[in-house]
Design a protein around this motif. Structure first.
Motif, PDB file in Angstrom:
ATOM      1  N   LEU A   1       0.604  -1.442  -0.095  1.00 19.95           N
ATOM      2  CA  LEU A   1       0.114  -0.133   0.495  1.00 19.95           C
ATOM      3  C   LEU A   1       0.892   1.305  -0.170  1.00 19.95           C
ATOM      4  O   LEU A   1       1.667   1.211   0.079  1.00 19.95           O
ATOM      5  N   GLU A   2       0.072   2.097  -0.708  1.00 23.52           N
ATOM      6  CA  GLU A   2       1.140   3.382  -0.857  1.00 23.52           C
ATOM      7  C   GLU A   2       1.690   3.861   1.030  1.00 23.52           C
ATOM      8  O   GLU A   2       0.584   3.830   1.668  1.00 23.52           O
ATOM      9  N   LEU A   3       2.720   4.279   1.089  1.00 29.14           N
ATOM     10  CA  LEU A   3       3.068   4.668   2.428  1.00 29.14           C
ATOM     11  C   LEU A   3       3.252   3.721   3.062  1.00 29.14           C
ATOM     12  O   LEU A   3       3.394   4.547   4.527  1.00 29.14           O
ATOM     13  N   SER A   4       3.125   2.558   3.258  1.00 27.29           N
ATOM     14  CA  SER A   4       3.340   1.757   4.257  1.00 27.29           C
ATOM     15  C   SER A   4       3.838   0.953   4.737  1.00 27.29           C
ATOM     16  O   SER A   4       5.673   1.776   3.803  1.00 27.29           O
TER      17      SER A   4
ATOM     18  N   LYS B   1      11.692   4.002  -0.524  1.00 28.20           N
ATOM     19  CA  LYS B   1      11.840   3.059  -1.734  1.00 28.20           C
ATOM     20  C   LYS B   1      10.128   3.494  -2.867  1.00 28.20           C
ATOM     21  O   LYS B   1       9.260   4.130  -1.968  1.00 28.20           O
ATOM     22  N   HIS B   2      10.998   3.397  -4.137  1.00 25.49           N
ATOM     23  CA  HIS B   2       9.728   3.635  -5.538  1.00 25.49           C
ATOM     24  C   HIS B   2       9.967   3.388  -6.375  1.00 25.49           C
ATOM     25  O   HIS B   2      10.917   2.790  -6.542  1.00 25.49           O
ATOM     26  N   PHE B   3       8.938   2.988  -6.592  1.00 25.95           N
ATOM     27  CA  PHE B   3       8.837   2.138  -7.936  1.00 25.95           C
ATOM     28  C   PHE B   3       7.255   1.613  -8.894  1.00 25.95           C
ATOM     29  O   PHE B   3       6.493   2.479  -8.028  1.00 25.95           O
ATOM     30  N   LYS B   4       7.927   1.588  -9.855  1.00 24.58           N
ATOM     31  CA  LYS B   4       6.379   1.274 -10.675  1.00 24.58           C
ATOM     32  C   LYS B   4       6.282   0.355 -11.855  1.00 24.58           C
ATOM     33  O   LYS B   4       7.017  -0.557 -12.257  1.00 24.58           O
TER      34      LYS B   4
END
Length: 281
Positions: free
Chosen positions: A109-112, A162-165
């Motif tokens: 989930l976003e910002l989890s 961490k960031h991903f797409k």
């Protein structure tokens, strides 16, 4: 066309009789070639055929082989390619590529927040698609595993944001990237540990024992799946700081993920690092 032979026939005679005619012609300021022909022929020109040209043509005396074109040739237009596009860059060549919709991200989930170790990523995609996991700068991180319309990927992460797409490819045509997902990896706070199974281990389908350690003050050990859904409550050995949990896993996708957390007086701990194992027939 003009018969230039008369010029050659009387050239010698006229030159002797009308000496210096070239100087006269230059003095008149006329076209020396056409005036010279008139003087050489005594003012007469023999015409073998008369044609009405579509446009004025330049005539060069004495050379019947030269024809000056006055009409412009039609240059055939370059036809557009009917070749189907295999990438988005083919659109400029006349072929139109229909880009698939971006895949979706359902977890994390976003910002989890997640504990240092393995973090599980998953989402949905089109049937038959190939899915790639990209970093924030659009560089490729890895290929996801696709089963039907579900894609999954997991790896061990160190602490940090961490960031991903994700991007999917259908018949070689890429989609646009999905919206970027951000999550945080931190060191677990008073979390219990999983001793068995170890990460990457394989088991036959059926009952599998999961075990580990906890605080002696722990009141409850919760066994969770990758998405924090609860699989069950572990059995704790009194005052030993150990626990175990027996669970029957079917083959399913083959890859399973578990983590645990403990309830201590007044609070709930962070989850442990996640363990990945495989179940086979």
């Amino acid at each position: 066309m003009l018969e230039a032979g008369y010029c050659k026939k009387y050239q010698f005679w006229l030159k002797n009789r009308y000496g210096g005619y070239q100087r006269c012609l230059r003095g008149l300021g006329t076209d020396s070639r056409s005036s010279e022909l008139s003087v050489l022929t005594g003012g007469f020109m023999r015409v073998s055929a008369i044609e009405t040209p579509r446009k004025p043509q330049a005539i060069v005396p004495g050379d019947r082989s030269i024809e000056i074109m006055t009409s412009r040739e039609q240059v055939p237009k370059k036809s557009k390619s009917n070749k189907p596009a295999t990438s988005l860059t083919d659109i400029g060549e006349g072929a139109v590529a229909s880009a698939p919709v971006p895949p979706t991200i359902t977890f994390p989930l976003e910002l989890s927040k997640h504990i240092v170790g393995r973090v599980f990523l998953e989402g949905t995609c089109l049937q038959g698609a190939r899915v790639e996991v990209w970093n924030f700068d659009n560089s490729k991180l890895a290929n996801a595993t696709v089963t039907g319309t579900r894609w999954i990927y997991s790896r061990k992460w160190d602490a940090g944001d961490k960031h991903f797409k994700v991007v999917q490819f259908v018949a070689g045509v890429p989609s646009a990237p999905s919206p970027q997902r951000e999550f945080r990896v931190t060191v677990g706070r008073c979390a219990p540990l999983i001793k068995s199974p170890v990460d990457g281990q394989s088991f036959k389908e059926g009952l599998i024992r999961i075990s580990g350690t906890c605080w002696t003050e722990a009141m409850e050990i919760q066994v969770l799946s990758h998405d924090n859904s609860q699989l069950g409550i572990a059995t704790m050995q009194p005052k030993s700081g150990t626990w175990y949990f027996d669970y029957s896993f079917d083959v399913g996708s083959g890859i399973k993920h578990i983590k645990v957390r403990q309830i201590i007086p007044g609070e709930t701990s962070d989850t442990s690092g996640m363990v990945e194992f495989r179940v086979t027939k």
